[in-house]
Enzyme design. Structure first.
Site, PDB file in Angstrom:
ATOM      1  N   LYS A  84       0.844  -1.202   0.000  1.00  0.00           N
ATOM      2  CA  LYS A  84       0.000   0.000   0.000  1.00  0.00           C
ATOM      3  C   LYS A  84       0.878   1.250   0.000  1.00  0.00           C
ATOM      4  CE  LYS A  84      -2.960   2.956   2.706  1.00  0.00           C
ATOM      5  NZ  LYS A  84      -2.104   4.112   2.343  1.00  0.00           N
ATOM      6  N   GLU A 115       9.314   2.342  10.906  1.00  0.00           N
ATOM      7  CA  GLU A 115      10.273   3.438  10.767  1.00  0.00           C
ATOM      8  C   GLU A 115       9.454   4.708  10.817  1.00  0.00           C
ATOM      9  OE1 GLU A 115      13.396   3.377  10.905  1.00  0.00           O
ATOM     10  OE2 GLU A 115      13.770   1.245  10.589  1.00  0.00           O
ATOM     11  N   CYS A 170      12.860  11.795   7.111  1.00  0.00           N
ATOM     12  CA  CYS A 170      12.909  11.509   8.547  1.00  0.00           C
ATOM     13  C   CYS A 170      14.345  11.570   9.037  1.00  0.00           C
ATOM     14  CB  CYS A 170      12.247  10.192   8.873  1.00  0.00           C
ATOM     15  SG  CYS A 170      12.958   8.826   8.015  1.00  0.00           S
ATOM     16  N   GLU A 191       8.817  16.706  15.332  1.00  0.00           N
ATOM     17  CA  GLU A 191       9.219  16.639  13.920  1.00  0.00           C
ATOM     18  C   GLU A 191       8.299  17.536  13.086  1.00  0.00           C
ATOM     19  OE1 GLU A 191       8.606  12.966  11.597  1.00  0.00           O
ATOM     20  OE2 GLU A 191      10.684  13.211  10.974  1.00  0.00           O
TER      21      GLU A 191
HETATM   22  C1  UN1 Z   1      17.821   8.993   3.411  1.00  0.00           C
HETATM   23  O1  UN1 Z   1      18.046   9.888   4.204  1.00  0.00           O
HETATM   24  O2  UN1 Z   1      18.560   8.775   2.452  1.00  0.00           O
HETATM   25  O3  UN1 Z   1      11.454   8.544   5.376  1.00  0.00           O
HETATM   26  C2  UN1 Z   1      16.682   8.065   3.538  1.00  0.00           C
HETATM   27  C3  UN1 Z   1      12.639   8.855   5.437  1.00  0.00           C
HETATM   28  C4  UN1 Z   1      13.615   7.737   5.691  1.00  0.00           C
HETATM   29  C5  UN1 Z   1      14.551   7.533   4.568  1.00  0.00           C
HETATM   30  C6  UN1 Z   1      15.671   8.471   4.549  1.00  0.00           C
HETATM   31  N1  UN1 Z   1      12.902   6.540   5.970  1.00  0.00           N
HETATM   32  O4  UN1 Z   1      12.989  10.001   5.278  1.00  0.00           O
END
Ligand code: UN1
Length: 476
Positions: free
Chosen positions: A170, A245, A279, A378
């Protein structure tokens, strides 16, 4: 029209949504059809029925299929990168780079498919052997965010398939075109039907079906902390394996002895590339007092020169914010920061460009303290803060004073401090003289605390999530 792909067929949905270009909201990238919960459950059933076929196809064929998906992604790089930048708003070089990364991820896991290994040892009972092996889990549910429309799907889909699992995928509603294009490539790769399924629709219908279905052995999710917690609770109730994550509030420490050019480029890249919508973004710049003023002056100079424009315009260094909801959240945080007493030294305003889009100037707050909301929550936009500290010790303690723990960086020429930081940082990833964002595809990715939950993603670490361990005792 972008449709879901279930059991080898493109399936009509129940409602239609528009996919708008955030650089130019008059440009409709396409329309996509959302399926509902019962259609998602059909996809789940089909994927569950396909598990034996996929396991029995063997590792050589699995590797060949993954490798060919990787090659097709790389062959179509220009077209896919342009599409990605058009629907997500990251710059074209970033879009192209992301597509390339997705191609490499499939190729990496093609290699891993033929390297799945276990170990054997003697039992403590003489005459008995013990063999430890990794087996597929069955069906894996994959839920991905909008900010990496092809790389994050790739780093979940490729290992899921490599280790012998079937997939229900998804994607985020904001980036259906990239998901559709990736699915098109996967659908032409020779996979048996039902092994890979694309389910497009809302979190409340499609997401809920994935999280709740007893046929799904494991759920991997990247997205917000709030949704991640919900996924965690629901999967825990039925004891499914889960990997999350989520957010970050990543510190980049800049010490007095840092190379100023490197520090400014790390901050600029980490905080504002991909419009700060990563992130792993360097959203907290923790700067010691001796370099603070020089650093702020130089970073502001560089920020004011940054070309913020249409993602596909040559020379654009930062594209728009992804949509109106995210822009509203960013603007709210500007107000929150001001009301907390922080000072905006650059940016803080919306920008107008030739095309109507969600443009926000890269923004820097100074005069902040670490307990302010702008330093703890964040934001997920092109907004960074500077926290002035007296010395390395204070910088380290501020860096770790967060509910997140994904990535942390330090700019310094000191071996002593960089070594100490590498050991004492409470983040899953540490960068020395590098931005906190931008990671390799062949090594573990993940964080601590509220940033992540469950085994690491990517590299060989992915096997921990996508396989089940079996311990066999054998006596003759
Ligand atoms: C990166 O910094 O190359 O959602 C990847 C995000 C992370 C991936 C970052 N899961 O920003």
């Amino acid at each position: 029209m972008n449709r879901s792909y279930i059991g080898g067929d493109w399936v009509e949905g129940k409602s239609v949504l528009k996919n708008l270009n955030p650089s130019d909201i008059n440009d409709c990238v396409g329309e996509f059809e959302c399926i509902d919960q019962s259609q998602t459950n059909e996809a789940i059933q089909v994927a569950s029925d396909a598990t034996t076929d996929w396991q029995e196809i063997g590792i050589h064929r699995r590797a060949e299929i993954l490798d060919s998906i990787g090659s097709k992604i790389l062959e179509r790089k220009d077209e896919l990168g342009t599409l990605l930048s058009r629907e997500e708003g990251k710059t074209l070089p970033e879009g192209l780079g992301e597509v390339e990364r997705a191609g490499h991820i499939f190729k990496f896991f093609a290699g891993e498919a033929v390297r799945i290994s276990g170990s054997s040892m003697d039992s403590v009972r003489y005459g008995v052997d013990v063999e430890i092996s990794r087996e597929p889990l069955g069906l894996v549910g994959i839920i991905t965010p909008w900010n990496f429309p092809i790389a994050i799907p790739a780093w979940k889909i490729a290992p899921a398939l490599a280790y012998g699992n079937t997939v229900v995928f998804k994607p985020a509603g904001l980036v259906p075109a990239s998901a559709h294009a990736l699915t098109e490539i996967i659908s032409e790769s020779g996979l048996p039907s039902g092994v890979f399924n694309l389910v497009m629709g809302s979190g409340s219908e499609v997401g809920a079906a994935i999280v709740e279905s007893p046929l799904i052995s494991a759920v991997t999710f990247t997205g917000s902390v709030e949704t991640g917690r919900d996924v965690l609770v629901k999967t825990a109730e039925r004891q499914a394996k889960v990997q999350l994550e989520m957010g970050g509030k990543n510190p980049l420490v800049i010490l007095d002895d840092a190379d100023l050019d490197i520090a400014v480029e790390c901050a600029l890249n980490g905080a504002f590339y991909s419009t700060g919508q990563r992130c792993t973004a360097s959203s907290r710049l923790i700067v010691t007092s001796g370099i603070h003023d020089h650093f702020v002056t130089r970073l502001v100079e560089r920020m004011e020169k940054m070309k913020v424009d249409h993602a596909l315009e040559p020379g654009t260094e930062m594209g728009p914010v992804v949509d109106e909801t995210q822009l509203k959240q960013d603007l709210e945080y500007l107000e929150i920061g001001r009301s907390e007493g922080a000072e905006i030294v650059s940016g803080g305003i919306q920008l107008e460009r030739k095309t109507k889009g969600y443009y926000l100037a890269p923004t820097l707050f100074t005069e902040t303290s670490n307990n302010m909301r702008i330093n703890q929550e964040e934001i997920f936009g092109p907004i960074a803060t500077v926290l002035k500290v007296k010395d390395y010790e204070e910088a380290l303690s501020a860096a770790n004073d967060t509910s997140f723990g994904l990535s942390a960086g330090i700019c310094t020429n000191s071996l002593k401090y960089s070594r100490h930081f590498r050991h004492k940082s409470e983040a899953g990833m540490v960068m020395v003289n590098l931005p906190t964002a931008g990671v390799d595809y062949h090594v573990p990715f993940g964080g601590r605390r509220n940033s992540s939950f469950g085994p690491r993603e990517q590299g060989q670490a992915a096997a921990q999530f996508y396989t089940a361990t079996k311990t066999a005792y054998i006596s003759s």
